[in-house]
Design an enzyme around this catalytic site. Structure first.
Site, PDB file in Angstrom:
ATOM      1  N   GLY A  31       0.819  -1.198   0.000  1.00  0.00           N
ATOM      2  CA  GLY A  31       0.000   0.000   0.000  1.00  0.00           C
ATOM      3  C   GLY A  31       0.854   1.250   0.000  1.00  0.00           C
ATOM      4  O   GLY A  31       1.912   1.333  -0.626  1.00  0.00           O
ATOM      5  N   GLY A  32       0.394   2.261   0.742  1.00  0.00           N
ATOM      6  CA  GLY A  32       1.114   3.521   0.814  1.00  0.00           C
ATOM      7  C   GLY A  32       2.501   3.397   1.405  1.00  0.00           C
ATOM      8  O   GLY A  32       3.361   4.254   1.179  1.00  0.00           O
ATOM      9  N   GLY A  51      23.291  10.653 -30.902  1.00  0.00           N
ATOM     10  CA  GLY A  51      22.841  11.293 -29.676  1.00  0.00           C
ATOM     11  C   GLY A  51      23.298  10.566 -28.441  1.00  0.00           C
ATOM     12  O   GLY A  51      23.463  11.181 -27.372  1.00  0.00           O
ATOM     13  N   ALA A  52      23.523   9.259 -28.552  1.00  0.00           N
ATOM     14  CA  ALA A  52      23.981   8.492 -27.396  1.00  0.00           C
ATOM     15  C   ALA A  52      25.372   8.955 -26.949  1.00  0.00           C
ATOM     16  O   ALA A  52      25.675   8.959 -25.753  1.00  0.00           O
ATOM     17  CB  ALA A  52      23.995   7.006 -27.724  1.00  0.00           C
TER      18      ALA A  52
END
Length: 534
Positions: A189-190, A424-425
């Site tokens: 859960g949280g 771009g790498a």
């Protein structure tokens, strides 16, 4: 006017003594013994049958012997209704305090899963809040030993507010003091969001689990049948989600790993990481590197062997070892000083950068920058991973995270190009154009927009098609492109690489450069914060 002796006289009256202790001390001792005893014998037995240590034993195993100071031992919940008034176990299900690891102060808390499943209530939360505030004020790491089922249902919104206060403190401490989460049992859960906000997460195989909604809810909502381990076990989070930074086979080995990690981290963001003496000479030549890395840029090799040959004594700590294995993130030392290493892994997917690799490396770069750890980037990358799946899963936005992380980093940054550095790498892997302080390359480096074959096929497409022998023309043009634009000295001649070095000198060059950059000062723009493409 009273004399000192007159004031002291009443204090000299003998106190009632029982077996050598005052009655008050006996009462206190009995109360403390009761607080340390398991509140529920059956729960304690089930806990131990799963091979799990109790909360205090966990803390004592993690810390240096005899250094733990506990606070909030006698704290009790004040909730009423739903059976809560029938039981008030001292400590309210969490053990908190401080101690030392290798002589350095740390703050630590441990859920006691034997008390209402380790679920968090208002008093439980207040103990954690105080611990975080102390750690923040004192500038020391926080370690959380998690084994609880989330918010305490019987306390309703008070429990939820307790988690909110914890999350706010996680964020406030982020980048200020190291935060480490250890998942030793259920985390649901949280409750999962506090570990998710910390710098590192350890999980123990077979017992540690993390998920927002458990198997029962999943089955009810989606009809899927899944076990807790399949849904959120250590293997899932180490290999698929990347939530787990480290995985250990049992609790004791996990605690040893936590101690190892802390040896690479400063106490806070105002300090530098601890140095360690090494017998490994700073000028040691790395003669094995030439044999490890093939000259053929298509041949795979293991970048971990390169790292081991360069760093002190061949020792390093890899983070997220089992996730996004096409990129390596590791903590190591060079001449006794801690460095963060990011390296493409040609042995996996040829070392391409994909979404997971981008996010893994971006988080590591930001952690290193936050805690004053210099960065060394080892480059051998053919580009970003192409494909519809990557594009539709937002490689543009998510890949930009690594670019942003490097551009934002102000620690010393050194790039070493081993072989390929394409497109771009190349830029994203901490090129000088985005702020690397220094860039070095091996004689085998190829730095270009793309590989020679792909480039020739695009640039000279018409010329190849018109040639009497297209294959021969293609081969010729590929070699021409390689000679003109991918020569080992091209990038150096244009100032994008500071020097082309003998691979065997890599360790010596890096140590010398880092020694010079130790005095680096970097100004940052005045702003509240940037807007990283999350």
């Amino acid at each position: 006017m009273f004399l000192y002796e007159e004031i002291r006289a009443p204090l000299r009256e003998p106190s009632p003594v029982v077996d050598g202790m005052s009655a008050a001390a006996v009462t206190l001792s009995a109360a403390r013994a009761a607080a340390y005893a398991p509140a529920d014998e059956a729960a304690d037995r089930r806990h131990r049958e799963r091979g799990k240590l109790d909360a205090r034993t966990r803390i004592e195993t993690l810390l240096d012997d005899g250094t733990f100071s506990e606070i909030g031992v006698f704290a009790e919940h004040r909730a009423v209704g739903f059976g809560m008034e029938e039981s008030h176990p001292p400590g309210d299900g969490v053990v908190v305090g401080w101690g030392r690891i290798d002589g350095r102060r740390v703050f630590v808390f441990a859920h006691d899963a034997r008390v209402r499943g380790g679920a968090l209530g208002a008093v439980f939360a207040r103990k954690l809040h105080q611990l975080f505030d102390l750690a923040d004020a004192c500038g020391a790491p926080i370690i959380g030993l998690n084994d609880g089922g989330g918010a305490r249902i019987q306390e309703g919104i008070d429990a939820l507010a307790g988690f909110g206060g914890l999350f706010a403190r996680n964020v406030r401490a982020s980048g200020v003091v190291p935060q480490i989460s250890v998942i030793l049992g259920s985390c649901a859960g949280g409750a999962v969001y506090s570990p998710a906000l910390t710098d590192f997460t350890f999980m123990v195989e077979g017992t540690g689990t993390m998920f927002i909604t458990g198997p029962d809810v999943v089955r009810e909502v989606t009809g899927e049948q899944v076990s807790q381990e399949q849904l959120g076990g250590a293997t899932v989070h180490a290999e698929t989600t990347g939530v787990a930074s480290f995985v250990a086979p049992d609790e004791r080995s996990c605690f040893e790993d936590v101690r190892t990690l802390l040896g690479y981290l400063p106490a806070n963001n105002q300090e530098t990481p601890p140095e360690a003496w090494t017998p490994d000479p700073a000028d040691r030549r790395c003669a094995e590197l030439a044999a490890i890395v093939p000259a053929d840029d298509r041949a795979p090799y293991d970048m971990r062997l390169v790292i081991a040959d360069i760093v002190d004594d061949g020792e390093y700590l890899e983070v997220h070892e089992r996730w996004a294995r096409n990129i390596i993130c590791a903590l190591a030392r060079l001449d006794g000083k801690v460095v963060g290493i990011v390296g493409n892994q040609p042995a996996v997917l040829a070392g391409v950068i994909d979404i997971d690799a981008s996010e893994k490396a971006a988080r590591f770069v930001r952690m290193c920058d936050a805690f004053n750890i210099p960065l060394v980037t080892l480059v051998d990358v053919p580009g970003f991973l192409p494909g519809v799946g990557q594009e539709h899963d937002a490689i543009i936005r998510r890949g930009a995270k690594l670019l942003y992380a490097y551009c934002e980093a102000t620690v010393p940054r050194i790039q070493v190009i081993l072989r390929k550095a394409f497109g771009g790498a190349y830029i994203v892997m901490d090129s000088k154009s985005i702020g690397a302080d220094l860039s070095f390359a091996w004689p085998t480096n190829q730095t270009a927009v793309m590989g020679a074959e792909a480039a020739a096929n695009i640039v000279f497409r018409k010329r190849i098609a018109a040639a009497p022998d297209p294959d021969a023309m293609r081969r010729t043009l590929i070699e021409d492109y390689r000679d003109e634009l991918m020569h080992p000295l091209v990038a150096a001649r244009r100032g994008h690489v500071d020097d082309v070095i003998d691979p065997a000198d890599t360790r010596r060059v890096l140590i010398g450069a880092l020694d010079m950059l130790a005095a680096k000062r970097a100004a940052t723009p005045i702003r509240k914060h940037g807007n990283i493409p999350l």
